[in-house]
Design a protein around this motif. Structure first.
Motif, PDB file in Angstrom:
ATOM      1  N   ARG A 152       0.809  -1.222   0.000  1.00 37.32           N
ATOM      2  CA  ARG A 152       0.000   0.000   0.000  1.00 37.32           C
ATOM      3  C   ARG A 152       0.833   1.258   0.000  1.00 37.32           C
ATOM      4  NH1 ARG A 152      -5.305  -1.919   3.411  1.00 37.32           N
ATOM      5  NH2 ARG A 152      -5.527  -3.786   2.147  1.00 37.32           N
ATOM      6  N   ARG A 153       1.883   1.264   0.833  1.00 35.93           N
ATOM      7  CA  ARG A 153       2.673   2.487   0.947  1.00 35.93           C
ATOM      8  C   ARG A 153       3.814   2.531  -0.076  1.00 35.93           C
ATOM      9  NH1 ARG A 153      -0.303   4.512   4.318  1.00 35.93           N
ATOM     10  NH2 ARG A 153      -0.208   4.328   6.572  1.00 35.93           N
TER      11      ARG A 153
ATOM     12  N   ALA B  25       7.099   2.795   3.240  1.00 36.99           N
ATOM     13  CA  ALA B  25       6.734   1.919   4.358  1.00 36.99           C
ATOM     14  C   ALA B  25       7.804   2.019   5.436  1.00 36.99           C
ATOM     15  CB  ALA B  25       6.618   0.488   3.868  1.00 36.99           C
ATOM     16  N   SER B  26       7.392   2.130   6.659  1.00 36.53           N
ATOM     17  CA  SER B  26       8.381   2.217   7.734  1.00 36.53           C
ATOM     18  C   SER B  26       8.359   0.949   8.572  1.00 36.53           C
ATOM     19  CB  SER B  26       8.103   3.425   8.619  1.00 36.53           C
ATOM     20  OG  SER B  26       7.139   3.119   9.583  1.00 36.53           O
ATOM     21  N   MET B  27       9.509   0.596   9.048  1.00 36.93           N
ATOM     22  CA  MET B  27       9.611  -0.595   9.894  1.00 36.93           C
ATOM     23  C   MET B  27       8.732  -0.440  11.128  1.00 36.93           C
ATOM     24  SD  MET B  27      11.559  -2.634   8.256  1.00 36.93           S
ATOM     25  CE  MET B  27      12.487  -3.837   9.211  1.00 36.93           C
ATOM     26  N   ASP B  28       8.588   0.773  11.578  1.00 33.32           N
ATOM     27  CA  ASP B  28       7.692   1.031  12.709  1.00 33.32           C
ATOM     28  C   ASP B  28       6.283   0.570  12.401  1.00 33.32           C
ATOM     29  OD1 ASP B  28       8.489   2.471  15.209  1.00 33.32           O
ATOM     30  OD2 ASP B  28       9.611   3.662  13.763  1.00 33.32           O
TER      31      ASP B  28
ATOM     32  N   LEU C   7      13.977 -11.065  10.666  1.00 29.75           N
ATOM     33  CA  LEU C   7      14.084 -10.798   9.225  1.00 29.75           C
ATOM     34  C   LEU C   7      15.309  -9.964   8.843  1.00 29.75           C
ATOM     35  CD1 LEU C   7      12.086 -12.152   7.467  1.00 29.75           C
ATOM     36  CD2 LEU C   7      10.856 -11.488   9.522  1.00 29.75           C
ATOM     37  N   ASN C   8      16.045  -9.523   9.834  1.00 25.08           N
ATOM     38  CA  ASN C   8      17.379  -9.024   9.551  1.00 25.08           C
ATOM     39  C   ASN C   8      17.492  -7.559   9.091  1.00 25.08           C
ATOM     40  OD1 ASN C   8      19.893 -10.115   9.941  1.00 25.08           O
ATOM     41  ND2 ASN C   8      20.291  -9.970   7.735  1.00 25.08           N
ATOM     42  N   SER C   9      16.745  -7.154   8.124  1.00 27.51           N
ATOM     43  CA  SER C   9      16.849  -5.772   7.650  1.00 27.51           C
ATOM     44  C   SER C   9      15.636  -5.480   6.778  1.00 27.51           C
ATOM     45  CB  SER C   9      18.129  -5.558   6.849  1.00 27.51           C
ATOM     46  OG  SER C   9      18.020  -6.183   5.592  1.00 27.51           O
ATOM     47  N   LYS C  10      15.440  -4.220   6.481  1.00 22.91           N
ATOM     48  CA  LYS C  10      14.313  -3.862   5.641  1.00 22.91           C
ATOM     49  C   LYS C  10      14.451  -4.523   4.264  1.00 22.91           C
ATOM     50  CE  LYS C  10      11.575   0.150   4.282  1.00 22.91           C
ATOM     51  NZ  LYS C  10      11.559   1.586   3.946  1.00 22.91           N
ATOM     52  N   GLU C  11      15.653  -4.492   3.754  1.00 17.34           N
ATOM     53  CA  GLU C  11      15.893  -5.092   2.450  1.00 17.34           C
ATOM     54  C   GLU C  11      15.566  -6.590   2.459  1.00 17.34           C
ATOM     55  OE1 GLU C  11      19.472  -3.586   0.539  1.00 17.34           O
ATOM     56  OE2 GLU C  11      19.850  -5.613  -0.191  1.00 17.34           O
ATOM     57  N   ASP C  12      16.069  -7.272   3.460  1.00 18.94           N
ATOM     58  CA  ASP C  12      15.786  -8.714   3.533  1.00 18.94           C
ATOM     59  C   ASP C  12      14.299  -8.968   3.714  1.00 18.94           C
ATOM     60  OD1 ASP C  12      18.427  -9.040   3.264  1.00 18.94           O
ATOM     61  OD2 ASP C  12      18.786 -10.036   5.176  1.00 18.94           O
TER      62      ASP C  12
END
Lengths: 217, 217, 217, 217
Positions: C28-29, C34-37, C54-59
């Motif tokens: 959606r965002r 999109a924020s991890m928060d 999940l390690n990171s936003k990229e992963d």
DNA sequence: AATGAATGAGGATTCATTCAT
DNA sequence: TATGAATGAATCCTCATTCAT
């Protein structure tokens, strides 16, 4: 859109236009929130011209303060006739004061709010105005005492405090009159005369209010 | 150089530290000139933490206003004993007021100067405080009339003006006392009692100052 | 407000919750907005737990792409029965495709829009999916030729182009069907069959459209 | 190091330089990942100048979308001669389309990927472009029917779907041609004509592909 | 007398990510 | 397994101010 290239005008006229725009902008937005862009646009000139004539934002604001302070003191001074009794002088001065602040809300906002809020060098500029107002009131108190053939026997510091109080009350009433529809300059002045003059009279008659000698004193 | 990494603390404690730093910074620099950087550094934390807890500069300033307004009204309320005669209540309240403003100059600067200078939503915040002060004074005037078994016969608008004048005088004297070395809270309070109480007394005795019926009226 | 402390759950379950939240948020965002928060909150866990698993936003985004790509290919594969004639296989596959994209708009947005928009390493991830779809279509074209006992005599590059065109048309129709109320998966599939199959038939019958030999060629 | 102070240029020229830099940066990095810093540096000017002329990142991106959309439609329109038969018009339009997208990969990336991925107000901007393309194709289909003295008897919704499919196929082939070395614009156009035109012909001759009446329908 | 073109410096705000428990 | 506390690093944007004409 965009101001047409401004017609050439003598410097003095241009400066007044700029000050008009600056007073209005500073008075409404506040010193920091006002931008030189907005002032220049409102004045109908380009920004570099403002800098050429007024030098910097700080200098421009200082010029506004000075002009408005002068306008206010001139208005009050013109209304006060030296020969009259003290209470009549005060009455005349207050009416001029409330009339002027009601008619120049932006200038009054600059003097009363903005200039005090943003530290030096502006605070010093209005301090001079305030001292003049306090001195005026102080003189009236002394005059009143003399008229009553009284030695008020009030120490100088005490008189200074009273003058501060009176001026503060006047400032507050000016805001109140501006914010309250239906309150005229005359009413504001009458309210302050009622509030202040009787107390001053009592003081000078040697009947001060005496604080209780409580433990916390 | 640079603040050491802040030690972990419970949120409530950190928030108070931030508010302390913010009150000091806002009070001295002004709302706009204060930077979140400076506040964060003074609080000993990183900027993101300030935002995490206080949300935005605007919210932070609002929180400061609320905290300082509450501290001031609490101080005055705690000093006023309901049973006493009106003049004693006013005397106690004024002493608490001047004492508090002398001890919290930054908070007082926020309430008296900064919050009023920067428009909404801050002006509304202090307006509430001012209304409370005016209401307090208005009630005391009514009490005094009742104690003297008098019908003051003062129209409501007139009383409102008087209350505004008294509050404005108090505000002005607070600044004066803070700026003038050697003036105590007690002296400021006594000055204001002298200035105000007698005038009010005269008014209630039905001896108002009457304006001359001149042409300019 | 604020998620209650999450009940302990096996890792696999928690991971799926996080992926659900991430797919929805990313879809959606968009990846960057999109924020991890937001993802952590939607998943009902704390941010550090998301990082732990999940390690990171990229992963995390890569995991979303993989899961959604797998879900889509599984859906299509399950619908296609290998024994049928080519047009029936395509028909079944397309219906499954449009049904799945309609039921998983967020996943489809991730695959079709987000993953392609944000460069490596995500583009490579969806490229694999696209190759699979192209390969599927390519095989069907070959099957169709064989069924018609025809040598289509189409060079490999030409077939690749046709497959790309068909897949692109399908993607476009998926968006169109999702955005246009009243268009069912079945209708979208029928539209595409009509559009594509006859042209392919003609091609295989050796009746291609021939470009005019104009000057600009 | 660091850009030399930019030489003075007329605003219109500078704006085009900025748009060039912005298209390139947005096209490669994506809307969100592109920073105004990078765009300004690539344009050889300071950031404030970009803001002065283009207002905000959002406005800058919108200006890019508009400029690129206009360039694309202008290119296609210029290539299509109204008098020709429908298939020749489509052929000319497609060649212009593939030529333009091949020569402006960054602009094409903005239109096809970035603008669609980042929601309003950008999506609306490209939606207009897409509608124009769909309308162009729709008109050609109707022209073709008229030329063949046929009543295509296709419901409007069906035609809309076909046009969407054709446009989607074209978009997909543009990406494919850009990514596959050795594929020319002419080849891409020929592939799409082959793919699309025969199918449309069959449809108009009243020989649609008919779906099987299976249980899942 | 007057302005279009240009920028250095700084400010609010957000975010992915980590540490200590 | 799970989280409250904390931050380094960017990013968008604005403003006072100057230069060349």
């Amino acid at each position: 859109m965009g101001a047409v290239k401004a017609k050439r005008m003598p410097r003095a006229v241009r400066e007044q236009q700029m000050l008009d725009a600056a007073v209005r902008t500073f008075g409404r937005r506040g010193y920091m929130a006002a931008s030189m862009d907005e002032i220049a646009e409102l004045a109908g000139v380009s920004k570099p011209l403002v800098y050429l004539y007024l030098n910097s934002k700080e200098d421009l604001f200082t010029a506004c303060i000075r002009r408005e302070a002068r306008a206010l003191t001139d208005a009050v001074r013109a209304a006060v006739l030296p020969g009259l009794p003290a209470d009549r002088q005060l009455w005349a001065g207050l009416r001029a004061f409330f009339t002027h602040t009601a008619q120049n809300p932006d200038g009054w906002a600059i003097l009363h709010l903005q200039a005090r809020t943003h530290g030096e060098p502006f605070a010093a500029e209005v301090a001079a105005l305030r001292e003049e107002m306090v001195a005026f009131v102080t003189r009236l108190i002394a005059d009143a005492a003399r008229e009553a053939h009284r030695d008020p026997d009030l120490p100088e510091a005490e008189v200074a405090g009273l003058a501060e109080a009176l001026v503060g009350a006047a400032e507050s009433l000016a805001d109140w009159a501006n914010a309250t529809p239906g309150v005229t300059a005359r009413q504001a002045a009458a309210t302050l005369m009622n509030f202040a003059w009787a107390g001053l009279g009592d003081l000078m008659e040697g009947r001060p209010w005496t604080p209780p000698a409580d433990a916390e004193g």
